[in-house]
Design an enzyme around this catalytic site. Structure first.
Site: not given
Ligand code: ADP
Length: 187
Positions: A88, A133
């Protein structure tokens, strides 16, 4: 096969990821799922990640890279995996490339799911109502969108320059979108 799947919150990435891992029989590596699991299990990592997740901020790179490196070292990942929600940041992408280079198993393809911003917000707010969520509140959604624009979208150029990026139009029914993804990975 190693595929990185990139898409803003609300792009339908989760739905398509499930179909894609079945289609390719590869492991689904979702850092969002792994972090939520760590919280449920009450691990130290889960506790450290919680405050970032609840405000829609990114969890620090070293924590996330750590769990990914551990996961890709496991035997079931050797034949392939779908990176969903990781990398990310450019920093994470560089760390992933370095790890995969060591193993001589580079990223084969990067799929970007594109959806216009108004449609994204509309979908996210709807999902917030239905699923409830914890990080799907209007403020957090806005923050996650901003974080995506600022920190994650530069990855598109990173992978484009490396000749790995394939953009997929993410509007239409889930079946229509998956058809486009299937066509891209099967060639
Ligand atoms: P979304 O559905 O918003 O794409 P995810 O389920 O992938 O979200 O992730 C939820 C949260 O977990 C993010 O908002 C972040 O806080 C954390 N997160 C997930 N993957 C990463 C990553 N690769 N780097 C940093 N934070 C992460």
């Amino acid at each position: 096969m190693r595929i990185v799947f990139i898409g803003p919150p609300g792009s339908g990435k989760g739905t398509q990821a499930k179909r894609l891992i079945e289609h390719l029989s590869i492991v689904h590596l979702s850092t969002g799922d792994m972090l939520r699991q760590a919280r449920t299990d009450g691990t130290e990592l889960g506790q450290q990640a919680a405050e970032y997740m609840d405000s829609g901020k990114l969890v620090p790179d070293e924590l996330v890279v750590g769990i990914v490196v551990e996961r890709i070292s496991q035997p079931d990942c050797q034949s392939g995996c779908l990176f969903d929600g990781f990398p990310r940041t450019i920093n994470q992408a560089e760390a992933l490339d370095a790890e995969l280079e060591k193993r001589e198993t580079p990223v084969d393809m990067v799929l970007e799911l594109t959806v216009d911003p108004e449609e994204l917000t509309r979908r996210m707010l709807k999902r917030a109502e239905i699923e409830g969520r914890a990080d799907d509140t209007p403020d957090t959604i806005a923050n996650r969108m901003k974080v995506y624009q600022e920190q994650t979208s530069p990855l598109l150029n990173y992978y484009r320059q490396r000749g790995k990026l394939v953009s997929i139009e993410g509007t239409g029914t889930p079946d229509e979108v998956f058809e486009r993804i299937r066509a891209a990975v099967d060639t």
